[in-house]
Design a protein around this motif. Structure first.
Motif, PDB file in Angstrom:
ATOM      1  N   GLN A 196       0.850  -1.189   0.000  1.00 20.45           N
ATOM      2  CA  GLN A 196       0.000   0.000   0.000  1.00 20.45           C
ATOM      3  C   GLN A 196       0.887   1.241   0.000  1.00 20.45           C
ATOM      4  O   GLN A 196       1.763   1.377   0.848  1.00 20.45           O
ATOM      5  N   LEU A 197       0.647   2.121  -0.963  1.00 19.33           N
ATOM      6  CA  LEU A 197       1.403   3.363  -1.076  1.00 19.33           C
ATOM      7  C   LEU A 197       0.534   4.538  -0.652  1.00 19.33           C
ATOM      8  O   LEU A 197      -0.627   4.636  -1.064  1.00 19.33           O
ATOM      9  N   GLU A 198       1.079   5.418   0.152  1.00 23.60           N
ATOM     10  CA  GLU A 198       0.360   6.637   0.533  1.00 23.60           C
ATOM     11  C   GLU A 198       0.397   7.597  -0.650  1.00 23.60           C
ATOM     12  O   GLU A 198       1.441   8.139  -0.995  1.00 23.60           O
ATOM     13  N   THR A 277       8.614   6.291   9.366  1.00 25.02           N
ATOM     14  CA  THR A 277       7.665   6.756  10.371  1.00 25.02           C
ATOM     15  C   THR A 277       6.560   5.712  10.465  1.00 25.02           C
ATOM     16  O   THR A 277       6.432   4.834   9.611  1.00 25.02           O
ATOM     17  N   ASP A 278       5.756   5.778  11.503  1.00 22.47           N
ATOM     18  CA  ASP A 278       4.681   4.798  11.657  1.00 22.47           C
ATOM     19  C   ASP A 278       3.722   4.890  10.478  1.00 22.47           C
ATOM     20  O   ASP A 278       3.190   5.974  10.181  1.00 22.47           O
ATOM     21  N   PRO A 279       3.472   3.779   9.793  1.00 22.32           N
ATOM     22  CA  PRO A 279       2.538   3.809   8.656  1.00 22.32           C
ATOM     23  C   PRO A 279       1.102   3.931   9.151  1.00 22.32           C
ATOM     24  O   PRO A 279       0.811   3.708  10.336  1.00 22.32           O
ATOM     25  N   PRO A 280       0.165   4.267   8.267  1.00 26.99           N
ATOM     26  CA  PRO A 280      -1.255   4.301   8.638  1.00 26.99           C
ATOM     27  C   PRO A 280      -1.708   2.949   9.170  1.00 26.99           C
ATOM     28  O   PRO A 280      -1.116   1.913   8.859  1.00 26.99           O
ATOM     29  N   GLU A 281      -2.765   2.950   9.924  1.00 23.01           N
ATOM     30  CA  GLU A 281      -3.225   1.728  10.598  1.00 23.01           C
ATOM     31  C   GLU A 281      -3.506   0.600   9.614  1.00 23.01           C
ATOM     32  O   GLU A 281      -3.131  -0.545   9.851  1.00 23.01           O
ATOM     33  N   ARG A 284      -0.232  -0.790   8.407  1.00 25.78           N
ATOM     34  CA  ARG A 284       0.437  -1.523   9.478  1.00 25.78           C
ATOM     35  C   ARG A 284      -0.195  -2.899   9.652  1.00 25.78           C
ATOM     36  O   ARG A 284       0.499  -3.903   9.846  1.00 25.78           O
ATOM     37  N   ALA A 285      -1.519  -2.967   9.559  1.00 25.58           N
ATOM     38  CA  ALA A 285      -2.216  -4.255   9.698  1.00 25.58           C
ATOM     39  C   ALA A 285      -1.831  -5.203   8.560  1.00 25.58           C
ATOM     40  O   ALA A 285      -1.627  -6.399   8.772  1.00 25.58           O
ATOM     41  N   ALA A 291       3.989 -10.379   7.642  1.00 26.77           N
ATOM     42  CA  ALA A 291       5.075 -10.899   8.475  1.00 26.77           C
ATOM     43  C   ALA A 291       4.661 -12.202   9.151  1.00 26.77           C
ATOM     44  O   ALA A 291       5.446 -13.147   9.248  1.00 26.77           O
ATOM     45  N   GLU A 292       3.422 -12.272   9.627  1.00 25.32           N
ATOM     46  CA  GLU A 292       2.946 -13.471  10.309  1.00 25.32           C
ATOM     47  C   GLU A 292       2.806 -14.643   9.347  1.00 25.32           C
ATOM     48  O   GLU A 292       2.862 -15.805   9.762  1.00 25.32           O
TER      49      GLU A 292
END
Length: 319
Positions: A196-198, A277-281, A284-285, A291-292
């Motif tokens: 996902q790209l901002e 920086t922290d990505p949008p929620e 991140r999900a 990763a899982e």
């Protein structure tokens, strides 16, 4: 382009990666859709933003024609491409086509007014820009792309755009243009395996910064990569690493300026370290789910491919 066995795929082939076999997603019928990311994001398969498919070449340089060649891929995967060279402006157009296509079944026409499309991608709305948009869509229609990766379990061959229509049979220009995306494109997204790209960030970036934005967006916290790896991966035509390194520094500063990176540095071994920086929620999900899905003790393909030294092995001298 050189044989990828000497470069990144290339890079991945030397890595002795241990990964779990992922379930193979079978071909899906035309009634299925792309993932439904939000309005603020754009979606793209991981392998494409980790490759030289959409290069960071300067627009003043003539485009080359690929007559069936392996492209550079950072990490796992192989991309075999036939068609005219694609660049970041082609990717911008394709990203927005996919963004519109996500709302309906693949294989159906994606309809839009060219005026609204041009406004959405930040271009002008003159006759020249209408012609430019047709040129980009035509270029991507005339592509043949074969992608191989461990998570696919097989090769997937598609064209970026199946066809597009901007005039009727009499030559009268259509008010609403129609673009068709291959139903098989759904396989490349693989449920989880897309980036996902901002969009607003991307719209404010230069050519190389756009490519880096895509690459680094495909990781929660990107691993360090060699300057040379990034040069090869973006398809740079820079004469030497010194010239590329100057452009790279400016592009990393751009990524900080738009709030995508919090910091970066190039160490004495020429590894580029970045901190996101922290990505949008929602992003991140998605990254957490990716990763899982990986085996917990697998070596990260991209990190190994990037030439990261093993522990206690980072004592090479700077150039």
């Amino acid at each position: 382009m050189s044989d990828p066995t000497d470069k990144p795929r290339g890079l991945a082939a030397r890595s002795r990666v241990r990964t779990r076999a992922h379930p193979v997603e079978t071909a899906r019928p035309a009634g299925e859709q792309l993932p439904l990311w939000s309005e603020a994001m754009r979606g793209v398969p991981n392998e494409l933003v980790r490759s030289s498919l959409f290069s960071a070449h300067d627009k003043r340089e003539p485009r080359r024609t690929f007559r069936g060649e392996d492209l550079i891929v950072i990490g796992d995967g192989r991309i075999h491409y036939r068609g005219e060279e694609l660049r970041q402006d082609d990717e911008t157009v394709w990203l927005h086509v996919l963004h519109l296509a996500r709302l309906q079944p693949l294989g159906e026409s994606v309809e839009f007014t060219p005026h609204a499309f041009l406004k959405a991608i930040g271009w002008g709305t003159s006759a020249k820009e209408y012609a430019r948009l047709r040129e980009h869509l035509s270029r991507m229609q005339a592509t043949a792309l074969s992608i191989y990766s461990s998570r696919l379990g097989k090769g997937c061959s598609v064209s970026l755009i199946r066809k597009f229509e901007y005039a009727d049979e009499t030559g009268q220009k259509l008010v609403r243009w129609r673009v068709y995306i291959e139903p098989e494109m759904r396989i490349l997204f693989g449920g989880l395996y897309y980036t996902q790209l901002e969009w607003e960030q991307r719209m404010r970036l230069g050519t190389l910064a756009c490519w880096l934005h895509g690459l680094y967006s495909s990781h929660t916290q990107p691993f360090p990569m060699k300057v040379e790896t990034l040069k090869d991966g973006c398809g740079s035509a820079a004469r030497d690493l010194k010239n590329f390194r100057y452009r790279l520094r400016r592009s990393l500063d751009e990524l900080c300026a738009v709030g995508f990176l919090s910091q970066w540095h190039i160490d004495r071994t020429d590894l580029v370290h970045v901190v996101r920086t922290d990505p949008p929620e929602e992003t991140r999900a998605l990254l957490t789910a990716q990763a899982e899905a990986e085996d917990g003790d697998a070596v990260d393909e991209t990190a190994t491919a990037a030439g990261i030294p093993e522990a206690g092995n980072g004592n090479s001298k700077p150039e």
